[in-house]
Design an enzyme around this catalytic site. Structure first.
Site, PDB file in Angstrom:
ATOM      1  CG  ASP A  46      56.900  74.735  76.800  1.00 39.25           C
ATOM      2  OD1 ASP A  46      56.811  74.793  75.663  1.00 39.25           O
ATOM      3  OD2 ASP A  46      55.696  75.403  77.290  1.00 39.25           O
ATOM      4  CB  SER A  91      19.968  62.969  68.497  1.00 43.78           C
ATOM      5  OG  SER A  91      20.376  63.078  67.156  1.00 43.78           O
ATOM      6  CG  LEU A  92      15.983  60.603  71.613  1.00 44.44           C
ATOM      7  CD1 LEU A  92      15.351  61.209  72.876  1.00 44.44           C
ATOM      8  CD2 LEU A  92      15.475  59.177  71.090  1.00 44.44           C
ATOM      9  CE  LYS A 126      15.496  64.879  74.110  1.00 42.52           C
ATOM     10  NZ  LYS A 126      16.563  65.828  74.544  1.00 42.52           N
ATOM     11  NE  ARG A 147      24.517  62.332  71.015  1.00 40.50           N
ATOM     12  CZ  ARG A 147      24.384  63.102  69.846  1.00 40.50           C
ATOM     13  NH1 ARG A 147      24.676  64.348  69.879  1.00 40.50           N
ATOM     14  NH2 ARG A 147      23.753  62.937  68.586  1.00 40.50           N
ATOM     15  CD  GLU A 182      21.010  63.563  79.309  1.00 44.33           C
ATOM     16  OE1 GLU A 182      21.202  62.329  78.664  1.00 44.33           O
ATOM     17  OE2 GLU A 182      20.848  64.676  78.504  1.00 44.33           O
TER      18      GLU A 182
HETATM   19  S1  IVH Z   1      16.971  57.600  74.966  1.00 45.75           S
HETATM   20  C1  IVH Z   1      19.049  56.301  70.772  1.00 45.75           C
HETATM   21  N1  IVH Z   1      16.076  58.849  77.233  1.00 45.75           N
HETATM   22  O1  IVH Z   1      18.354  63.252  74.508  1.00 45.75           O
HETATM   23  C2  IVH Z   1      18.812  57.375  71.819  1.00 45.75           C
HETATM   24  N2  IVH Z   1      17.617  60.125  76.067  1.00 45.75           N
HETATM   25  O2  IVH Z   1      17.809  64.334  72.003  1.00 45.75           O
HETATM   26  C3  IVH Z   1      18.594  56.750  73.103  1.00 45.75           C
HETATM   27  N3  IVH Z   1      18.051  62.195  76.823  1.00 45.75           N
HETATM   28  O3  IVH Z   1      21.381  62.263  73.181  1.00 45.75           O
HETATM   29  C4  IVH Z   1      18.234  58.353  73.930  1.00 45.75           C
HETATM   30  N4  IVH Z   1      16.838  62.086  78.543  1.00 45.75           N
HETATM   31  O4  IVH Z   1      21.098  62.808  75.892  1.00 45.75           O
HETATM   32  C5  IVH Z   1      16.966  58.997  76.071  1.00 45.75           C
HETATM   33  N5  IVH Z   1      15.124  59.481  79.109  1.00 45.75           N
HETATM   34  C6  IVH Z   1      15.701  59.668  77.903  1.00 45.75           C
HETATM   35  C7  IVH Z   1      16.489  60.980  77.828  1.00 45.75           C
HETATM   36  C8  IVH Z   1      17.334  61.097  76.833  1.00 45.75           C
HETATM   37  C9  IVH Z   1      17.568  62.977  77.864  1.00 45.75           C
HETATM   38  C10 IVH Z   1      18.913  62.841  76.054  1.00 45.75           C
HETATM   39  C11 IVH Z   1      19.985  62.183  75.427  1.00 45.75           C
HETATM   40  C12 IVH Z   1      19.825  62.015  73.919  1.00 45.75           C
HETATM   41  C13 IVH Z   1      19.282  63.233  73.620  1.00 45.75           C
HETATM   42  C14 IVH Z   1      18.519  63.117  72.189  1.00 45.75           C
END
Ligand code: IVH
Length: 704
Positions: A46, A91-92, A126, A147, A182
């Site tokens: 600036d 994600s799951l 989780k 992510r 995590e």
């Molecule tokens: S396994 C291919 N294990 O949950 C996906 N995820 O809703 C592998 N998460 O993005 C993920 N605890 O951030 C896995 N014990 C755990 C977890 C976990 C939290 C989160 C993770 C994922 C999200 C999916």
């Protein structure tokens, strides 16, 4: 030297200075944009620009052809660099009931063609934090990324190096190892942090998850270092060699490498024991000292995980069994109608703000007219048939990050309230709407397109899974939509913004809330998205029923924008193009109708084409190996397969870059026919399409 010190400048000195400033500023722009490595900070940039302008004002005749004052090119803005994940961070899928978990295990068994009793699954908490991928090369931490959208995350390496749970060096690790897990904050640390923040009159956090996210995404790593972040490792991304042949073994090895892993992870032989463990973890939840929101089950054997593979956004080999949602009671102040981007008119509950599991909730969705009346989509009673009225005491619940919902009504607290009349509400608001028989949703039915619909469509267009334009969020869209000088009414208008601004007298840079820097940054962010992936364009169009994963499926199937565009124009009911579209796995007749309809009105098609003309749309990357014998080919399976289930064969073909269709057409390249093949085999013969049996199929893919 600053702009205040130029009084004694000679003409010769001024000329030299202007030359060097022009070079320095150009270099700063290049460093920032092309090399993603800013050379100078915002403030110096600036200052240089101001100095340049002051000299030009004093010696107007010396102003250069390439004066930085006339250059469009944003300056360094502070932020994180981007990192493309070597292996996407997915994600799951969710399970909410025990039955969902049994169904998951059955699906896995069916896909693999084995009895469910032969499978083993791990179960682990989780963690309610944010996921992180850390890459090690030859044992050295080289980078760490959030992510992000799953494909590209933010580079938070410097911050991650300050987290004590994460080793900076690994001994005995494979050459390349990406550790995933995590980042979270413990309850005790969260409470202490908030107390400290409050004392310092700094922002406090709503919950440990937000505190962890806010602490990880600090531009100043010393702030992250002062925050008590922790990390659980639970999976791998890219790896030059596996750590073990099971999930359990992988996590055990991660532990021996120096990572924190969760001690509640166990392996089970059957679903009953898995859900027992879920109950056990649920009971211990309050004593863990950190937030969890469910239990994750994973197929333990990694070779089976590999065979199961992925759907577009989730693995087939894992599922998250969520805990029941958090609830709270509060007063429903009013029911408002929200207009969605597809013209859906949705009822929204405006609530007396209430704390639901650590988050202040003041709005909740009421879904549709029937939900308010206490009826499900088939007309059967829900909530015991209780309706919802303005003024009621209602129970609100939220699960994870989803929009809160109204679950129940306390009738004992109701006094003389009128039943809610959806139609009358629309009349009061002057919104023309209609509800087709068989459709739960009221839709906007006015002749003129409604501003709210256009605004919602634009917000969707710039949202994360679509064009994701930095600096152009919901707030800016609303501002530009009603801007008399520089309006954005359609997506195509975004890409003419800079050009139009250059011709306007009131420049964007001179408005309240904007400056030269922010205007240039916005133009650059738009410029950056002219080159864009096909699936983002398809998703961005905001077609009803077409979410992110359907958009990816369509992009994969059609490959290029031109092909997609032409097919949609042609795919009227009864045509081969329509049959092809409906035959794509994951599309089906309802979505096909919706996509084709989006291109049918000449006005809509014209707007879409206008947008496409501003863009350079990248063809979809073909999945899997492009040199496989089936890459780019369209296959059809028919009859019984014995060595592989139909699902596995299909998933395998797709991972090798093939498309799998449900019916034989002139576009079919190869038919794989097992015993009992009927009309499809005959049609293939008639069309002269190559047909092979299962053994030949296995032979064909065996080396891949
Ligand atoms: S396994 C291919 N294990 O949950 C996906 N995820 O809703 C592998 N998460 O993005 C993920 N605890 O951030 C896995 N014990 C755990 C977890 C976990 C939290 C989160 C993770 C994922 C999200 C999916």
């Amino acid at each position: 030297m600053t702009e205040h010190d130029i009084d004694g400048l000679t003409e010769e000195q001024a000329k030299t200075l202007l030359e060097s400033l022009s070079q320095e500023l150009a270099a700063a722009n290049t460093a920032y944009h092309s090399e993603d490595a800013p050379k100078i900070d915002d403030a110096s940039y600036d200052a240089k620009k101001r100095l340049n302008a002051a000299i030009e004002a004093k010696f107007p005749h010396l102003k250069r052809e390439d004066s930085p004052s006339d250059q469009v090119g944003a300056a360094p803005s502070v932020g994180f660099g981007k990192i493309k994940h070597a292996v996407p961070m997915l994600s799951l899928a969710n399970a909410f009931t025990d039955e969902d978990v049994y169904a998951f295990a059955d699906r896995v068994a069916k896909f693999l063609g084995v009895d469910v009793t032969h499978l083993q699954f791990t179960a682990e908490p989780k963690i309610d934090g944010l996921s992180l991928s850390i890459r090690y090369e030859n044992g050295h931490l080289v980078y760490a990324a959030t992510r992000g959208d799953g494909e590209t995350g933010e580079n938070v390496t410097n911050n991650v190096r300050t987290i004590t749970d994460i080793p900076n060096q690994l001994s005995n690790a494979p050459e390349v190892l990406e550790v995933r897990g995590e980042v979270y904050m413990s309850h005790a640390d969260f409470v202490a942090l908030n107390a400290k923040q409050e004392k310092a009159e700094q922002k406090t956090f709503a919950n440990p998850r937000n505190a962890a996210a806010g602490s990880l995404r600090q531009l100043d790593a010393s702030i992250t270092k002062s925050r008590p972040l922790r990390f659980f490792a639970y999976a791998l991304g890219a790896q030059s060699a596996p750590l073990a042949d099971t999930q359990l073994g992988t996590v055990a090895t991660l532990k021996s490498l120096g990572f924190s892993t969760n001690s509640l992870m166990q392996v089970f032989e059957n679903v009953a024991d898995m859900v027992d463990h879920y109950r056990h973890i649920e009971r211990s939840r309050a004593d863990l000292g950190y937030d969890i929101d469910g239990v994750v089950y994973k197929v333990d054997a990694l070779d089976l995980q590999a065979r199961l593979g992925f759907r577009s956004t989730t693995p087939r080999w894992a599922i998250a069994h969520k805990f029941p949602a958090e609830t709270a009671w509060t007063r429903l102040r009013e029911i408002e109608i929200q207009v969605g981007r597809t013209g859906a008119l949705s009822p929204v509950a405006r609530l007396e703000p209430v704390n639901v599991g650590g988050v202040l909730v003041s709005n909740a969705t009421l879904h549709n007219e029937d939900y308010i009346k206490g009826l499900d989509s088939k007309g059967n009673p829900i909530r015991g048939g209780k309706d919802i009225r303005e003024g009621d005491l209602v129970q609100v619940y939220r699960a994870g990050d989803v929009i809160p919902k109204v679950a129940d009504v306390d009738l004992s607290q109701r006094t003389e309230l009128e039943p809610f009349d959806f139609e009358r509400k629309l009349e009061e608001l002057n919104i023309p709407g209609h509800r087709k028989p068989g459709d739960a949703v009221w839709r906007y039915a006015g002749d003129e397109p409604m501003d709210e619909v256009a605004i919602e469509a634009l917000k969707h267009f710039v949202s994360r899974g679509a064009f994701d334009i930095e600096g152009l969020g919901a707030k800016q869209i609303e501002m530009f939509f009603s801007d008399p000088d520089l309006p954005i009414r359609h997506p195509a208008d975004i890409f003419t913004l800079q050009h139009r601004d250059a011709q306007n007298i009131p420049k964007l840079a001179n408005r309240t809330g904007w400056g030269e820097r922010s205007a240039l940054n916005l133009f650059q962010a738009i410029e950056d998205k002219r080159q864009i992936e096909l699936h983002r364009v398809i998703f961005g169009l905001g077609i009803r029923h077409v979410g992110e994963s359907a958009a990816k499926v369509l992009a994969q199937s059609f490959g290029s924008w031109e092909n997609f565009r032409a097919s949609m124009a042609a795919a009227l009911p009864g045509t081969p193009e329509r049959a092809e579209l409906e035959g794509i796995d994951g599309i089906g007749p309802v979505m096909a109708e919706s996509v084709v309809a989006a291109f049918q009105s000449p006005q809509a098609a014209e707007k879409i084409d206008e947008l496409a003309n501003h863009l350079s749309i990248k063809p979809a990357e073909q999945l899997g190996q492009s040199d496989s014998p089936v890459a780019g080919k369209t296959l059809v399976f028919t009859g019984t397969l014995v060595k592989m289930t139909r699902s596995e064969a299909k998933a395998r073909a797709e991972s090798l870059g093939a498309k799998v269709a449900g019916s034989v057409s002139a576009k079919t390249d190869l038919l794989i026919a097992g015993p009992g093949a009927g009309s499809k085999a005959k049609k293939a013969t008639d069309l002269g399409i190559e047909t092979i049996d299962e053994d030949q199929w296995i032979e064909l893919i065996s080396d891949q």
